[in-house]
Write a protein that holds these residues in place. Structure first.
Motif, PDB file in Angstrom:
ATOM      1  N   THR A  28       0.821  -1.209   0.000  1.00 53.91           N
ATOM      2  CA  THR A  28       0.000   0.000   0.000  1.00 53.91           C
ATOM      3  C   THR A  28       0.860   1.266   0.000  1.00 53.91           C
ATOM      4  O   THR A  28       0.352   2.374  -0.103  1.00 53.91           O
ATOM      5  N   THR A  29       2.164   1.101   0.201  1.00 56.58           N
ATOM      6  CA  THR A  29       3.075   2.264   0.141  1.00 56.58           C
ATOM      7  C   THR A  29       4.167   1.960  -0.876  1.00 56.58           C
ATOM      8  O   THR A  29       4.315   0.806  -1.303  1.00 56.58           O
ATOM      9  N   ILE A  30       4.953   3.008  -1.236  1.00 60.76           N
ATOM     10  CA  ILE A  30       5.996   2.789  -2.250  1.00 60.76           C
ATOM     11  C   ILE A  30       7.070   1.835  -1.723  1.00 60.76           C
ATOM     12  O   ILE A  30       7.330   1.848  -0.529  1.00 60.76           O
ATOM     13  N   PRO A  31       7.665   0.993  -2.554  1.00 56.96           N
ATOM     14  CA  PRO A  31       7.363   0.782  -3.967  1.00 56.96           C
ATOM     15  C   PRO A  31       6.075  -0.010  -4.133  1.00 56.96           C
ATOM     16  O   PRO A  31       5.833  -0.987  -3.438  1.00 56.96           O
ATOM     17  N   ILE A  32       5.290   0.412  -5.080  1.00 53.42           N
ATOM     18  CA  ILE A  32       3.973  -0.192  -5.234  1.00 53.42           C
ATOM     19  C   ILE A  32       3.632  -0.313  -6.727  1.00 53.42           C
ATOM     20  O   ILE A  32       4.042   0.533  -7.528  1.00 53.42           O
ATOM     21  N   VAL A  33       2.891  -1.366  -7.055  1.00 54.37           N
ATOM     22  CA  VAL A  33       2.334  -1.503  -8.404  1.00 54.37           C
ATOM     23  C   VAL A  33       0.827  -1.475  -8.251  1.00 54.37           C
ATOM     24  O   VAL A  33       0.267  -2.208  -7.421  1.00 54.37           O
ATOM     25  N   ARG A  34       0.181  -0.614  -9.018  1.00 51.49           N
ATOM     26  CA  ARG A  34      -1.260  -0.453  -8.846  1.00 51.49           C
ATOM     27  C   ARG A  34      -1.946  -0.118 -10.168  1.00 51.49           C
ATOM     28  O   ARG A  34      -1.366   0.574 -11.003  1.00 51.49           O
ATOM     29  N   LYS A  35      -3.168  -0.632 -10.313  1.00 48.19           N
ATOM     30  CA  LYS A  35      -3.937  -0.299 -11.528  1.00 48.19           C
ATOM     31  C   LYS A  35      -4.792   0.934 -11.248  1.00 48.19           C
ATOM     32  O   LYS A  35      -5.282   1.106 -10.129  1.00 48.19           O
ATOM     33  N   PHE A  36      -4.971   1.758 -12.254  1.00 47.58           N
ATOM     34  CA  PHE A  36      -5.836   2.948 -12.137  1.00 47.58           C
ATOM     35  C   PHE A  36      -6.789   2.940 -13.321  1.00 47.58           C
ATOM     36  O   PHE A  36      -6.380   2.583 -14.441  1.00 47.58           O
ATOM     37  N   PRO A  37      -8.061   3.350 -13.100  1.00 50.73           N
ATOM     38  CA  PRO A  37      -9.018   3.311 -14.205  1.00 50.73           C
ATOM     39  C   PRO A  37      -8.587   4.200 -15.365  1.00 50.73           C
ATOM     40  O   PRO A  37      -8.920   3.945 -16.525  1.00 50.73           O
ATOM     41  N   GLN A  38      -7.785   5.247 -15.068  1.00 52.97           N
ATOM     42  CA  GLN A  38      -7.417   6.190 -16.128  1.00 52.97           C
ATOM     43  C   GLN A  38      -6.225   5.729 -16.980  1.00 52.97           C
ATOM     44  O   GLN A  38      -5.788   6.449 -17.865  1.00 52.97           O
ATOM     45  N   ALA A  39      -5.682   4.517 -16.719  1.00 54.40           N
ATOM     46  CA  ALA A  39      -4.530   4.050 -17.512  1.00 54.40           C
ATOM     47  C   ALA A  39      -4.662   2.567 -17.808  1.00 54.40           C
ATOM     48  O   ALA A  39      -5.202   1.819 -16.999  1.00 54.40           O
TER      49      ALA A  39
END
Ligand code: URA
Ligand code: ZN
Length: 377
Positions: A28-39
């Motif tokens: 939940t904190t960096i380093p993190i990989v996350r999906k976002f609806p805008q990408a």
């Protein structure tokens, strides 16, 4: 243009193997990989400077997407080979990208280090004679665990050194507690590839930093971090204490070649050092250490800077690198040629014009010799 006899060798090239990506996906904190609806691609968020945009994007789906796209270039070995083929790179010494294992708890870092180093070893085994690697150490663990990890990686067939950030055991690389690690690495003939991650405190970038993308932390913070880390090692006497230690500095040593003269002047004009007997005539200077224990990568993108690097440590100590998969082309096909690579090859050719022995050495000969890339073990 013809390739050197030993082929082009890339010693500064990273990957996040699949198990490391999984760790980042679970955070939940960096380093993190996350999906976002805008990408469309998942985003990789690594740097302190990216935290604000991460928070903004989590709150507001209209906000700018944080970090960088986590493309297949980061974790696919086939993609690495494609990239190498596209740029005429014969061999690569791959390393885990920042921030390595620095954020892991001591209870988990030894086992994760073992797993990830074995994963790298297996990836290299898929392309024998083309891929080698710098291992990652579990620096948050006990000294005993770190030394066991050195022992483990020295036995891995394709391991040719270790990649290290600047935090050491939490107090930097001039920490005397690191001496046993340096000694073990030197005895194992495993050079350190020293690479930045933490940069400088965000305040130095000022109130308008958000307008400048990642330029300030990457162009200035990274190189200053490396320069400070290696200068602290020099001042602490690490290079004298462990004469066989070999260290390869990312980004041509940050600013070390440019500042070596000033460092020397500050040293010999320092009253405290004089009083403490640290200025003996026989002392080794930064220039001596640059020529005897330091190697520089050639990731500086300019013939002027490259000439300085080669003059500082010797053209027999500078080695080509790409920093792949960072700095992809933004407006052309990522499967094609990358400018971040061609700038460096062009800089090497220009800086060594008329001196083909040096060109070949920097493009591949030095790495082949220093990292034993002609040997299977
Ligand atoms: N940015 C990073 O975070 N790491 C690199 O190695 C290069 C750019
Ligand atoms: Zn890098």
């Amino acid at each position: 243009m013809a390739s050197p006899a030993s082929g082009i060798v890339d010693i500064h090239t990273h990957m996040y193997p699949p198990s490391y990506v999984e760790i980042m996906e679970s955070r939940t904190t960096i380093p993190i990989v996350r999906k976002f609806p805008q990408a469309s691609d998942p985003r990789l968020i690594l740097l302190e400077e990216e935290v604000k945009s991460l928070e903004d994007a989590l709150k507001d789906p209209q906000a700018k997407v944080p970090g960088r796209p986590l493309t297949t270039h980061y974790s696919s070995v086939q993609q690495k080979i494609h990239f190498m083929d596209t740029h005429g790179i014969q061999k690569s010494v791959v390393s885990l990208a920042n921030p390595w294992l620095d954020f892991l708890d001591a209870s988990e870092s030894p086992a994760i280090a073992k797993k990830i180093n074995e994963e790298f070893s297996d990836l290299c085994g898929q392309y024998p004679r083309r891929l080698f690697f710098f291992a990652a150490l579990p620096l948050t663990a006990s000294l005993e665990d770190i030394l066991s990890s050195v022992e483990h990686v020295r036995g891995l067939k394709y391991c040719r050194g270790v990649i290290l950030g600047t935090s050491g055991l939490g107090k930097g690389l001039d920490d005397p507690r690191l001496l046993p690690v340096y000694k073990a690495l030197a005895e194992s003939k495993l050079p350190i590839f020293l690479h930045p991650h933490y940069g400088l405190p965000s305040e130095v970038w000022g109130d308008r930093a958000g307008e400048y993308g990642h330029v300030l932390p990457l162009a200035l913070g990274f190189p200053m971090e490396t320069t400070i880390a290696v200068t602290r090692m020099f001042l602490a006497g690490v290079f004298d204490e462990v004469r066989e230690l070999q260290i390869i500095l990312a980004h041509s040593g940050g600013t070390l070649p440019f500042l070596a003269g000033r460092i020397e002047s500050c040293v010999v004009h320092d009253g405290q050092l004089l009083r403490e007997g640290k200025l003996a005539k026989s002392r080794r200077t930064v220039w001596d250490v640059l020529k005897e224990q330091i190697y520089l990568d050639a990731v500086v993108y300019s013939p002027t800077s490259l000439k300085l690097a080669a003059e500082s440590s010797g053209a027999d100590r500078v080695m080509f690198g790409t920093d792949h998969p960072f700095f992809p082309p933004l407006e052309t096909d990522e499967q094609g040629e990358w400018e971040s690579v061609t700038w460096n090859t062009a800089a090497i050719r220009k800086a060594t014009e008329g001196k083909s022995v040096e060109t070949e050495a920097i493009l591949g000969g030095n790495a082949t010799r220093v990292l034993r890339l002609d040997e299977e073990f």
